[in-house]
Write a protein that holds these residues in place. Structure first.
Motif, short mmCIF file in Angstrom:
data_model
loop_
_atom_site.label_atom_id
_atom_site.label_comp_id
_atom_site.label_asym_id
_atom_site.label_seq_id
_atom_site.Cartn_x
_atom_site.Cartn_y
_atom_site.Cartn_z
N ALA A 91 41.82 -11.74 -23.42
CA ALA A 91 41.07 -11.21 -24.55
C ALA A 91 39.68 -11.80 -24.61
N SER A 92 38.73 -11.02 -25.07
CA SER A 92 37.37 -11.50 -25.28
C SER A 92 37.21 -11.93 -26.71
N VAL A 93 36.58 -13.08 -26.89
CA VAL A 93 36.31 -13.50 -28.26
C VAL A 93 34.83 -13.26 -28.54
N LEU A 121 31.41 -4.37 -19.26
CA LEU A 121 31.25 -4.81 -17.87
C LEU A 121 32.13 -6.02 -17.58
N HIS A 122 32.17 -6.94 -18.51
CA HIS A 122 33.00 -8.14 -18.37
C HIS A 122 34.47 -7.76 -18.23
N GLU A 123 34.94 -6.91 -19.16
CA GLU A 123 36.38 -6.61 -19.20
C GLU A 123 36.79 -5.64 -18.10
N CYS A 124 36.07 -4.50 -17.98
CA CYS A 124 36.66 -3.50 -17.08
C CYS A 124 36.22 -3.66 -15.64
N GLY A 141 34.28 -6.95 -14.40
CA GLY A 141 34.14 -8.37 -14.04
C GLY A 141 35.44 -9.04 -13.65
N HIS A 142 36.42 -9.00 -14.54
CA HIS A 142 37.68 -9.68 -14.25
C HIS A 142 38.40 -9.09 -13.04
N GLY A 143 38.21 -7.79 -12.83
CA GLY A 143 38.95 -7.15 -11.74
C GLY A 143 38.23 -7.22 -10.41
N GLU A 184 36.88 -18.38 -14.40
CA GLU A 184 37.16 -16.94 -14.42
C GLU A 184 36.29 -16.24 -15.46
N GLU A 185 36.17 -16.82 -16.64
CA GLU A 185 35.29 -16.23 -17.66
C GLU A 185 33.84 -16.25 -17.20
N THR A 186 33.46 -17.31 -16.51
CA THR A 186 32.09 -17.41 -15.97
C THR A 186 31.81 -16.26 -15.01
N SER A 237 37.37 -22.42 -23.38
CA SER A 237 36.90 -21.96 -22.06
C SER A 237 35.76 -20.94 -22.14
N HIS A 238 35.75 -20.05 -23.16
CA HIS A 238 34.63 -19.11 -23.26
C HIS A 238 33.34 -19.85 -23.60
N MET A 239 33.46 -20.86 -24.44
CA MET A 239 32.26 -21.63 -24.79
C MET A 239 31.76 -22.43 -23.58
ZN ZN Z 1 37.22 -12.52 -20.14
#
Ligand code: ZN
Length: 666
Positions: free
Chosen positions: A2-4, A440-443, A445-447, A468-470, A525-527
């Motif tokens: 999930a994205s915060v 872009l991050h979700e659909c 970036g992660h993949g 991974e979030e980076t 981790s997102h921070m």
């Molecule tokens: Zn993410």
């Protein structure tokens, strides 16, 4: 995953007047916002009915999350609610207001620990005041809670008990020192051995079961270790039966494949069989056609130090057809983005598949998505299902819209953004840039990217989620400034990227520090990933003065001088982060995170906290839900009416009265 949300969306115009206030309550570091559900009234009645049933199911699991977060949470909440509804004394005294604030925080965090820092709340009222208030009410309304009073008081007033919900400090027993209720009397070594044995028995299975996802692990007095599974006939059964009741109604009005999807979920809830949960996920991910969609189950494992137990959550939503155009264009070009990614070609995916992305309008939030909610979701989480069947990625538009509205005119950009042209760009493009970055991050970036053969996906250990979030953020940052985005009609000009870059760097290096208590370091981790990217680019671009600290009137500002060069730096960094992931280079990943992402400059931290405090902006936000009321003609449901309550306390008391199904101790 999930994205915060970012700290505070940096859009804002102080001259715009909101019709109705978007912020319905504020206390401590929290603001509660209402969100609207545009398009609901125009839906066909069958879809409204489906949303209504799924929304009822979404509310029925709330107690589960309270109990998962800490075994004493339900008695604490209910004791405080009983006080709140029965107290006849002075409701304007300082101590009463402190008690009320404490209860509001417990509701918001789904327990006695802060939803973000995981630290236990410190009450600002005394134990003797608490006793005195209860004495004035008498014990009658408390019923069984009277016998739990000592435990409740210990939980509230003894700082040594349950100090943190989730301890992640390496070197300590993470289970015995965490107060969540996922493990009971079990050491970390025992839990690891228990699940290692299960995994061993399952070795070589191409469709491995997510063992432990839906159970508490317990050691009894005889030393026997076993699971208490969360299903209709087991732990949390009373709440799960209610969820099933509403899901069965939803099943009857669902059409096509969705009916079967819901059936799998019901069967899973009835049996606790995790292979049925996999069947549900596979059916769910394949269904990209249904207009109404939902998440309901034990989904995310952020709350378990071992990353195995999932908290209960639910989201009900429907497609935002207009905004979906954006993610459809991105998905349709997924291969182009992959082929042009600034990484070692050997680590690109030769064939990108199964990315379905959409923009949704949320109709109901429940469990771990309420009141604090993600703004983007990518599910399911099981690696093999993602690999073989793909994943669904969503951006939640009406929530980010409400955040944006609530942030307008709060003085944030005026305080922290030095240059007028940056402020102007953020105002013009802020929300659009945030939305695109999330897409872009979700659909993509992660993949994106792939591992070198033989490299384990867990090679980066405890640094993996930050890195991974980076990676996903860098993918978004790099491409949001790509001419291809303009060519695709998603971005009007490079000006939008400038707004995104200025905001991102400021947040990563500076303003997000407002979320951290004095003396602490960056842990989430997102921070960490935002700080890592911003600090690394600052360092690498120092010679060319790409990013610069400026002091004016004794205040520090961070400004970007060269946006084009910054974009190149994002590309260079993505190249390195992808290499680290693809090669499983633990030491390099660790060095980057430790050097750039963790340490806080105490001077700067003090300054940010002071300036932030002066603005009186709460760093965390959450939401009240709309309410749905079915309209019947004879026995037939003919419509569902939506309304927007604007009272946080009333909603919480309503949920306590009507959607609380579990015993005090589970
Ligand atoms: Zn993410």
């Amino acid at each position: 995953m999930a994205s915060v949300p970012l700290l505070t969306l940096a859009a804002g115009s102080c001259c715009e007047q909101a019709e109705q206030p978007w912020i319905v309550d504020r206390f401590d570091d929290i603001k509660v916002i209402r969100y609207e559900v545009p398009g609901f009234e125009e839906l066909p009645v069958e879809q409204k009915e489906l949303i209504y049933y799924l929304s009822e199911a979404a509310k029925c699991g709330r107690d589960i999350l309270f109990d998962q977060n800490c075994a004493i949470n339900l008695p604490v909440r209910r004791t405080l609610e009983t006080i709140y509804t029965n107290y006849k004394g002075d409701r304007s005294s300082t101590e009463w207001l402190a008690l009320e604030k404490y209860l509001k925080k417990v509701w918001f965090a789904n327990g006695i620990h802060h939803h973000y820092s995981n630290d236990k709340f410190v009450p600002e009222f005394s134990e003797s005041y608490f006793d005195q208030v209860i004495a004035s009410i008498g014990e009658e309304p408390f019923g069984e809670l009277t016998s739990l009073r000592d435990a409740v008081k210990q939980a509230i007033f003894n700082p040594a008990l349950y100090p943190t919900k989730l301890n992640q400090k390496a070197g300590e027993d993470l289970l015995l020192t965490s107060s969540s209720n996922y493990y009971k009397g079990v050491t970390q070594a025992e839990a690891e051995a228990f699940y290692a044995a299960m995994a061993k028995a399952d070795a070589g299975n191409p469709t491995p079961i997510s063992y432990g996802l839906n159970s508490q692990l317990v050691k009894n007095e005889a030393g026997l270790i076993y699971e208490r599974t969360w299903y209709a006939g087991g732990m949390y059964g009373a709440a799960i039966e209610k969820i099933i009741y509403w899901l069965e109604k939803a099943e009857q009005v669902a059409i096509g494949e969705q009916q079967q999807t819901i059936r799998h979920l019901i069967d899973y809830y009835k049996t606790g069989d995790l292979s049925l949960f996999d069947a549900y996920n596979i059916a769910w991910v394949a269904d990209t056609q249904s207009h109404v969609d939902f998440v309901n189950g034990f989904i995310e494992d952020y709350g378990d130090a071992l990353g195995r137990k999932a908290s209960w959550e639910s989201i009900v939503n429907f497609k935002d057809v207009e905004a979906c155009h954006r993610t459809e264009v991105i998905s349709a070009n997924a291969q182009w983005f992959e082929d042009h990614s600034p990484i070692n070609p050997a680590y690109r995916k030769p064939e990108v598949k199964g990315v379905s992305a959409k923009v949704i309008t949320v109709a109901m939030l429940g469990g771990d998505c309420y009141p604090a909610t993600p703004i983007g979701i990518n599910l399911p989480n099981a690696d093999w299902i993602r690999r073989d069947h793909g994943s669904k990625s969503v951006t939640i538009d009406n929530i980010t819209y409400a955040y944006d509205k609530a942030a307008q005119g709060n003085g944030f950009t005026e305080e922290f953004v030095l240059r007028a042209e940056d402020r102007e760009r953020m105002k013009l493009y802020g929300k659009q840039a945030d939305d695109l970055h999330t897409d872009l991050h979700e659909c993509l970036g992660h993949g994106s990217g792939r591992l070198k053969e033989g490299v384990s996906p867990t090679a980066l250990g405890s640094y993996s989620s930050t890195l991974e979030e980076t990676r996903a953020d860098l993918f978004g940052l790099y491409y949001i400034g790509d001419p291809k985005m303009i060519e695709l009609g998603l971005v009007p000009s490079f000006e939008l990227a400038k707004a995104a870059y200025a905001d991102y760097i400021m947040n990563g290096m500076m303003t997000q520090l407002s979320r951290i208590e004095p003396g602490k370091q960056v842990e989430e981790s997102h921070m960490r990933n935002r700080k890592l990217i911003a600090e690394w680019c600052y360092e690498q671009g120092k010679a060319e003065n790409v990013i610069e600290w400026v002091v004016e009137n004794d205040k520090r500002y961070i400004v970007v001088n060269n946006f084009e060069r910054l974009r190149e730096l994002f590309g260079e960094m993505l190249h390195e982060i992808q290499r680290i992931k693809s090669e499983g280079d633990f030491e390099a990943g660790k060095a980057l995170v430790e050097q750039y992402a963790v340490q806080v400059d105490p001077e700067l931290h003090r300054e940010v906290l002071a300036r932030y405090q002066a603005l009186k902006i709460e760093p965390y936000g959450g939401f009240v839900n709309p309410e749905y009321e079915p309209v019947y003609e004879d026995d037939r449901l003919v419509d569902v009416k939506i309304s927007y309550p604007a009272n946080y306390v009333e909603q919480m008391l309503n949920y306590a009265a009507n959607y609380s199904f579990l015993p005090n101790i589970n």
